[in-house]
Structure formats: structure tokens, C-alpha cells
Design a protein around this motif. Structure first.
Motif, PDB file in Angstrom:
ATOM      1  N   SER A  31       0.832  -1.209   0.000  1.00  0.00           N
ATOM      2  CA  SER A  31       0.000   0.000   0.000  1.00  0.00           C
ATOM      3  C   SER A  31       0.867   1.260   0.000  1.00  0.00           C
ATOM      4  O   SER A  31       0.557   2.233  -0.703  1.00  0.00           O
ATOM      5  N   LYS A  32       1.934   1.229   0.754  1.00  0.00           N
ATOM      6  CA  LYS A  32       2.850   2.382   0.795  1.00  0.00           C
ATOM      7  C   LYS A  32       3.485   2.594  -0.581  1.00  0.00           C
ATOM      8  O   LYS A  32       3.525   3.715  -1.097  1.00  0.00           O
ATOM      9  N   LYS A  33       3.946   1.510  -1.187  1.00  0.00           N
ATOM     10  CA  LYS A  33       4.544   1.609  -2.522  1.00  0.00           C
ATOM     11  C   LYS A  33       3.505   2.091  -3.539  1.00  0.00           C
ATOM     12  O   LYS A  33       3.822   2.897  -4.421  1.00  0.00           O
ATOM     13  N   HIS A  34       2.293   1.589  -3.416  1.00  0.00           N
ATOM     14  CA  HIS A  34       1.211   1.969  -4.319  1.00  0.00           C
ATOM     15  C   HIS A  34       0.976   3.479  -4.248  1.00  0.00           C
ATOM     16  O   HIS A  34       0.884   4.153  -5.281  1.00  0.00           O
ATOM     17  N   ARG A  35       0.868   4.001  -3.033  1.00  0.00           N
ATOM     18  CA  ARG A  35       0.655   5.451  -2.845  1.00  0.00           C
ATOM     19  C   ARG A  35       1.797   6.275  -3.429  1.00  0.00           C
ATOM     20  O   ARG A  35       1.602   7.401  -3.868  1.00  0.00           O
ATOM     21  N   GLN A  36       3.011   5.702  -3.422  1.00  0.00           N
ATOM     22  CA  GLN A  36       4.188   6.407  -3.932  1.00  0.00           C
ATOM     23  C   GLN A  36       4.364   6.238  -5.446  1.00  0.00           C
ATOM     24  O   GLN A  36       5.300   6.765  -6.020  1.00  0.00           O
ATOM     25  N   GLY A  37       3.471   5.472  -6.075  1.00  0.00           N
ATOM     26  CA  GLY A  37       3.546   5.276  -7.523  1.00  0.00           C
ATOM     27  C   GLY A  37       4.422   4.117  -7.964  1.00  0.00           C
ATOM     28  O   GLY A  37       4.645   3.925  -9.156  1.00  0.00           O
ATOM     29  N   ASP A  38       4.911   3.331  -7.017  1.00  0.00           N
ATOM     30  CA  ASP A  38       5.728   2.149  -7.335  1.00  0.00           C
ATOM     31  C   ASP A  38       4.782   0.947  -7.487  1.00  0.00           C
ATOM     32  O   ASP A  38       4.667   0.108  -6.602  1.00  0.00           O
TER      33      ASP A  38
END
Length: 150
Positions: A31-38
Motif C-alpha cells: 500500500s505504501k509503494k502503491h501510494r508512492q507510484g511504485d
């Protein structure tokens, strides 16, 4: 000898919660990566969560969302379908699967998913809108207008 048996029994009972917690750790990381565009990194983390807990509907849903960002609509549909199999009342999974079907120009399939979304949550306004768009794409303008008005 009794201490070893008791210890093994205690460990056996601890494994399921540790198992789920590890899957949740990967969901959180994804989820953190998703929010960061990764999105590729998120996809890897969600896949790892599924490997650890294959009955985790939210993991399939999250992986489907990452696939949407990568425009893997067929893969997205597969993941939302699995999330729905695990949780038949997952309105957001029906909605997002409808969006993916619309992206693939499967408007009839999209309408079915938006209709199910609305059955589960009659206040899901964007589902009415998107169902109207799909109906319009099929030339059913009168029905489309009814959805837009709703």
C-alpha cells in the motif's frame, strides 16, 4: 520431554496468527509503494501476501488495483474475481471489475458488475454514473439517462 511437546503445541497454535500478520505486513508495504507510484513493487508485495495467505480477499483486491495502474485489465479482472469469490459482498471489487471490463469494451459485463455494486450499496453514486456510460456505449440512451439522473 513434556516441555518439548508443550512448546511444539504452543508454537503450532501461534503459527496462524504470525502467518496472517506477515501477509498484512506485505499488504501494508504494498500500500505504501502503491501510494508512492511504485506499482510494480506494490504488485510484488501483494503477490507475496497472497502466497502467505491465499484466502485474503483484500490482498487480491489490492493487487488488482496495482494491475489497474499498470493497465493489465485482464489480470485486474482475475484478481477482483478472486476477491469476490472470497467475499461475495465486496462492492468495491465488483465496481472496479466493472471499470476494468469497461476498459476492455465489455460493456455488458461492466453493466452486470455495476448493477451488483448498486445492489450491495444503493448509494454508490459513481456506479450509477459508470453504468450509464456503459449503457450509452451500447446505444441504450434512455436507460443511461435514468442512471445519470439517479
Amino acid at each position: 520431554m513434556k516441555k518439548i511437546v508443550v512448546t511444539l503445541i504452543l508454537l503450532f497454535h501461534l503459527v496462524p496468527s504470525a502467518y496472517s500478520q506477515t501477509a498484512q505486513t506485505y499488504i501494508d508495504s504494498g500500500s505504501k509503494k502503491h501510494r508512492q507510484g511504485d506499482y510494480r513493487g506494490a504488485l510484488q508485495d501483494y503477490t507475496r501476501a497472497i502466497e502467505l495467505n491465499p484466502n485474503y480477499a483484500d490482498a487480491y483486491y489490492s493487487r488488482g488495483s496495482a494491475k489497474a495502474e499498470l493497465r493489465d485489465y485482464k489480470g485486474e479482472i482475475q484478481d477482483y474475481t478472486k476477491a469476490i469469490e472470497l467475499n461475495p459482498n465486496y462492492a468495491d471489487a465488483y465496481y472496479n471489475r466493472g471499470v476494468a471490463k469497461g476498459n476492455l469494451r465489455d460493456y455488458k459485463g461492466a453493466i452486470q458488475d455495476y448493477t451488483k455494486t448498486i445492489e450491495l450499496n444503493p448509494n454508490y453514486a459513481i456506479a450509477y454514473n459508470n453504468r450509464g456510460v456503459a449503457k450509452g456505449n451500447l446505444g441504450d440512451y434512455k436507460e443511461a439517462i435514468q442512471d445519470f439522473n439517479k
